[in-house]
Design a protein around this motif. Structure first.
Motif, mmCIF file in Angstrom:
data_model
loop_
_atom_site.group_PDB
_atom_site.id
_atom_site.type_symbol
_atom_site.label_atom_id
_atom_site.label_comp_id
_atom_site.label_asym_id
_atom_site.label_seq_id
_atom_site.Cartn_x
_atom_site.Cartn_y
_atom_site.Cartn_z
ATOM 1 N N PRO A 1 -6.438 10.286 -2.445
ATOM 2 C CA PRO A 1 -7.718 9.639 -2.732
ATOM 3 C C PRO A 1 -8.026 8.518 -1.744
ATOM 4 O O PRO A 1 -7.136 8.014 -1.071
ATOM 5 C CB PRO A 1 -7.539 9.095 -4.145
ATOM 6 N N SER A 2 -9.291 8.161 -1.690
ATOM 7 C CA SER A 2 -9.703 7.075 -0.812
ATOM 8 C C SER A 2 -8.941 5.809 -1.167
ATOM 9 O O SER A 2 -8.771 5.483 -2.340
ATOM 10 C CB SER A 2 -11.216 6.854 -0.976
ATOM 11 N N GLY A 3 -8.449 5.131 -0.183
ATOM 12 C CA GLY A 3 -7.686 3.907 -0.412
ATOM 13 C C GLY A 3 -6.223 4.162 -0.685
ATOM 14 O O GLY A 3 -5.459 3.232 -0.953
ATOM 15 N N ALA A 4 -5.788 5.429 -0.578
ATOM 16 C CA ALA A 4 -4.388 5.749 -0.877
ATOM 17 C C ALA A 4 -3.456 5.273 0.229
ATOM 18 O O ALA A 4 -2.258 5.101 -0.004
ATOM 19 C CB ALA A 4 -4.239 7.259 -1.082
ATOM 20 N N GLY A 5 -3.984 5.085 1.421
ATOM 21 C CA GLY A 5 -3.129 4.607 2.507
ATOM 22 C C GLY A 5 -2.967 5.600 3.633
ATOM 23 O O GLY A 5 -2.042 5.486 4.440
ATOM 24 N N ARG B 1 -1.691 4.480 11.146
ATOM 25 C CA ARG B 1 -1.529 3.291 12.001
ATOM 26 C C ARG B 1 -0.058 2.995 12.239
ATOM 27 O O ARG B 1 0.341 2.564 13.326
ATOM 28 C CB ARG B 1 -2.187 2.072 11.343
ATOM 29 N N ILE C 1 0.840 -1.199 0.000
ATOM 30 C CA ILE C 1 0.000 0.000 0.000
ATOM 31 C C ILE C 1 0.876 1.251 0.000
ATOM 32 O O ILE C 1 0.612 2.219 -0.702
ATOM 33 C CB ILE C 1 -0.921 0.002 1.236
ATOM 34 N N GLU D 1 -9.788 11.734 9.359
ATOM 35 C CA GLU D 1 -11.068 12.315 8.927
ATOM 36 C C GLU D 1 -11.850 12.884 10.115
ATOM 37 O O GLU D 1 -13.011 12.545 10.328
ATOM 38 C CB GLU D 1 -11.929 11.245 8.232
ATOM 39 N N GLN E 1 -11.100 6.960 12.480
ATOM 40 C CA GLN E 1 -12.114 7.219 11.465
ATOM 41 C C GLN E 1 -13.466 6.654 11.926
ATOM 42 O O GLN E 1 -14.507 7.211 11.625
ATOM 43 C CB GLN E 1 -11.671 6.553 10.160
ATOM 44 N N HIS F 1 -9.832 14.305 3.043
ATOM 45 C CA HIS F 1 -9.864 14.707 1.631
ATOM 46 C C HIS F 1 -10.730 15.943 1.434
ATOM 47 O O HIS F 1 -11.144 16.242 0.352
ATOM 48 C CB HIS F 1 -10.333 13.620 0.665
ATOM 49 N N GLU G 1 -6.893 -2.958 13.659
ATOM 50 C CA GLU G 1 -6.804 -2.078 12.515
ATOM 51 C C GLU G 1 -7.325 -0.721 12.881
ATOM 52 O O GLU G 1 -8.459 -0.556 13.265
ATOM 53 C CB GLU G 1 -7.605 -2.637 11.345
ATOM 54 N N THR H 1 -4.978 6.069 6.273
ATOM 55 C CA THR H 1 -5.200 5.380 7.542
ATOM 56 C C THR H 1 -4.030 4.447 7.859
ATOM 57 O O THR H 1 -3.559 4.366 9.002
ATOM 58 C CB THR H 1 -6.521 4.595 7.483
HETATM 59 N N1 LIG Z 1 -5.623 -4.778 7.409
HETATM 60 C C1 LIG Z 1 -5.526 -4.656 6.088
HETATM 61 N N2 LIG Z 1 -5.131 -5.708 5.356
HETATM 62 C C2 LIG Z 1 -4.984 -5.624 4.027
HETATM 63 N N3 LIG Z 1 -5.230 -4.506 3.346
HETATM 64 C C3 LIG Z 1 -5.632 -3.406 4.020
HETATM 65 C C4 LIG Z 1 -5.803 -3.428 5.414
HETATM 66 N N4 LIG Z 1 -6.219 -2.203 5.814
HETATM 67 C C5 LIG Z 1 -6.310 -1.468 4.688
HETATM 68 N N5 LIG Z 1 -5.958 -2.174 3.611
HETATM 69 C C6 LIG Z 1 -5.896 -1.688 2.245
HETATM 70 O O1 LIG Z 1 -4.950 -0.682 2.170
HETATM 71 C C7 LIG Z 1 -5.340 0.342 1.295
HETATM 72 C C8 LIG Z 1 -5.254 1.657 1.974
HETATM 73 O O2 LIG Z 1 -6.201 1.673 2.999
HETATM 74 P P1 LIG Z 1 -6.365 2.915 3.936
HETATM 75 O O3 LIG Z 1 -7.434 2.569 4.904
HETATM 76 O O4 LIG Z 1 -5.028 3.277 4.496
HETATM 77 O O5 LIG Z 1 -6.846 4.038 2.925
HETATM 78 P P2 LIG Z 1 -7.292 5.521 3.225
HETATM 79 O O6 LIG Z 1 -6.379 6.397 2.490
HETATM 80 O O7 LIG Z 1 -7.393 5.741 4.702
HETATM 81 O O8 LIG Z 1 -8.737 5.567 2.581
HETATM 82 P P3 LIG Z 1 -10.026 6.416 3.038
HETATM 83 O O9 LIG Z 1 -9.808 7.805 2.599
HETATM 84 O O10 LIG Z 1 -11.137 5.764 2.287
HETATM 85 O O11 LIG Z 1 -10.150 6.251 4.509
HETATM 86 C C9 LIG Z 1 -6.753 -0.019 0.816
HETATM 87 O O12 LIG Z 1 -6.615 -0.566 -0.475
HETATM 88 C C10 LIG Z 1 -7.191 -1.062 1.791
HETATM 89 O O13 LIG Z 1 -8.031 -1.986 1.145
#
Ligand SMILES: Nc1ncnc2c1ncn2[C@@H]1O[C@H](COP(=O)(O)OP(=O)(O)OP(=O)(O)O)[C@@H](O)[C@H]1O
Ligand SMILES: [Mg+2]
Lengths: 207, 330
Positions: A24-28, A34, A5, A151, A74, A183, B323, A30
């Protein structure tokens, strides 16, 4: 093993700094928070928090480091069997502090975030925005050295979002390094601050 | 002062007067179910303990009652002066080491014993019935039965000594078997209790993963979390065990009260002949108290057993569900 990620991400959060983390959403976003909060170990690469390497950190020191970090999740992570007041007071309670020593602080902060009349209510009956404010109050009640907020304005109206942003800014002025994942462009436009932009596992920093 | 701020102050006052919620939620379904399971298993275990203690105590009573006496039987024979023979038998053994007392069952008493079979109004001297001499034995140093028998035979050839030893041997064997069976059932019962409590506790603990996680996130130390859960589960276990053990003790008391009340009736006498006064001895009550403590402690220890501590991230490893920002599941 899933896809990587985050890769080629190198950044430093300065003490007393203020920055947005966006992408963008899913960019990583969160995922990065962590890693900073030590709730995730990197599969490779180096994470150091307050000068301590995550890889060699003894388990017993983990709680002590976490006490120096405030986190807004979140999904809030409030405990449903405790009142709003008790949720916000929880960080002090797990540190073994006497209730008399922090009750007034907790009440003041709850009033400040507009939850003065929701103190004795259990989280399941709070609105999304109220839960969010309770989660924020719990994260900042101890004036942490670093605040990680995921968020934190996602569930509130724009005027309240501005008010919360001012709260973060105030906290920052008092010495807390603040990282806000969002975002919400409108929110970021209100303050001239460093922007960490995540996209495709890479990081772009706009000072 | 505005109304709003007054309300806030009132709220704060109410807050301070109110008892703080425990860190671990007390009465959720899993917690209540656990307490009920513990109560039932404790009750059954304690009943088993009581039954084993009762059988053991009864067996001991039978043994000592029977071992305390021997009987001399003198068969009638033409030309035998029965009264002289009875007296001779008594004389022969009265000073014998290990003999505490000798009593001739006199004519009147013998008739009374025979009345149910032969009816009343008979003359004992007309009947060819054997007569008895009851020998009370010193339980702590019983006599040498073969020397006793030969001394007796020398004085009265018609006399036969019954030392009840066949009975005692059989009773001892039976009591041993019964106690062994009881102990085996108790062992099975305790194993079942331990397993049930362990799995029910783990089940109740699994529902608390979210709480453990949040406690970690707000900076709680592993020891603090473990202590909170241990205390919570100790209380749950103690509540269940006290209810179950208390119910068992109440049942013991009710049975012995019933036995005492029915002492005069034939059914009661029969039951008392078998089981003494139906009182569960102190060992039974001690066993119940022990079971309560063991089960409560077991519950507390299981809640934080190493395998579960791992699951919940208490050893400092990654929390399983740790998580941050995981999509909301609620
Ligand atoms: N525990 C996990 N195991 C495997 N993949 C994970 C895990 N947690 C998140 N992902 C993946 O990692 C990528 C990034 O997730 P993340 O939650 O960091 O995105 P985000 O930027 O916070 O998105 P959003 O804006 O929607 O909150 C996503 O594709 C998600 O599916
Ligand atoms: Mg996210």
């Amino acid at each position: 093993m899933g896809p990587e990620i985050l890769r080629d991400v190198s950044l430093h959060v300065e003490p007393r700094s203020f920055q947005f983390l966006t992408g963008p959403s899913g960019a990583g976003k969160t995922t990065l928070l962590r890693l900073l909060f030590l709730s995730l170990k990197p599969t490779r690469g180096l994470v150091t928090v307050f000068g301590k390497d995550r890889a060699t950190l003894p388990a017993a020191e983990l709680p002590l480091l976490r006490r120096r970090i405030g986190v807004v999740f979140q999904d809030f992570r409030l405990l449903d069997h405790m009142t709003t007041y008790e949720n916000v007071a929880l960080p002090m309670r797990v540190r073994g502090r006497e209730e008399a020593s922090y009750r007034a602080d907790v009440v003041d902060l709850l009033k400040w975030v507009g939850l003065g009349d929701r103190m004795n209510v259990l989280p399941p009956v709070l609105s999304g925005g109220e839960k969010q404010r309770a989660a924020i109050a719990r994260a900042i009640i101890e004036q942490p050295e670093m605040l990680l907020a995921d968020e934190p304005t996602g569930n509130v109206d724009p005027p309240l979002a501005s008010r919360l942003l001012k709260l973060f800014r105030e906290l920052n002025r008092l010495g807390t390094a603040v990282v806000i994942a969002t975002h919400d462009l409108h929110l970021m436009d209100q303050i001239a601050a460093r922007r960490i932009v995540l996209a495709d596992g890479r990081v772009d920093i706009h000072d | 002062m505005t109304d709003v701020s007054r309300t806030m102050r009132d709220d704060a006052a109410r807050q301070s007067g109110r008892r703080a919620s425990s860190i671990v939620p007390g009465d959720n379904i899993a917690g209540r179910a656990l307490a009920i399971v513990i109560a039932i298993m404790t009750f059954l275990s304690c009943i088993t303990i009581g039954a084993v203690s009762l059988v053991q105590g009864s067996a001991r009573t039978w043994q000592s009652q029977i071992a305390r006496e021997a009987t001399i039987q003198i068969a009638p024979r033409d030309g035998l002066d029965m009264d002289a023979a009875l007296e001779a038998a008594r004389q022969a053994i009265v000073g014998f080491p290990g003999v505490a007392g000798v009593r001739i069952v006199d004519a009147a008493e013998t008739l009374r014993l025979l009345e149910p079979w032969l009816g009343s109004g008979l003359d004992i001297n007309d009947l060819p019935v054997p007569r008895l001499v009851i020998v009370t034995l010193d339980e702590s140093s019983p006599p040498d039965f073969s020397a006793l028998a030969s001394a007796l035979r020398e004085a009265v050839p018609e006399a036969a000594l019954d030392d009840h030893r066949a009975w005692v041997d059989r009773l001892v064997a039976m009591a041993r078997t019964t106690t062994a069976i009881g102990l085996a059932i108790l062992a099975l019962m305790m194993t079942a209790t331990v397993l049930t409590v362990v799995f029910a506790t783990r089940g109740a603990m699994a529902g608390n993963d979210q709480i453990v996680e949040v406690l970690h996130f707000v900076g709680a130390e592993a020891g603090f979390i473990a202590a909170e859960f241990r205390r919570h589960f100790l209380l749950v276990g103690l509540r269940g065990a006290v209810i179950g053990g208390g119910a068992a003790i109440a049942l013991f008391l009710a049975i012995s009260w019933w036995a005492a009340r029915n002492r005069a009736t034939p059914e009661g006498d029969q039951a008392i002949a078998l089981f003494g006064d139906f009182s569960v001895g102190w060992s039974g009550y001690a066993g119940v108290a022990g079971a309560i403590v063991v089960i409560a402690v077991l519950t507390a220890v299981t809640s934080m057993s190493p395998s579960h501590a791992n699951l919940a991230g208490l050893t400092g490893r990654e929390p399983r569900n740790g998580e941050f920002g995981r999509p909301k599941t609620r």
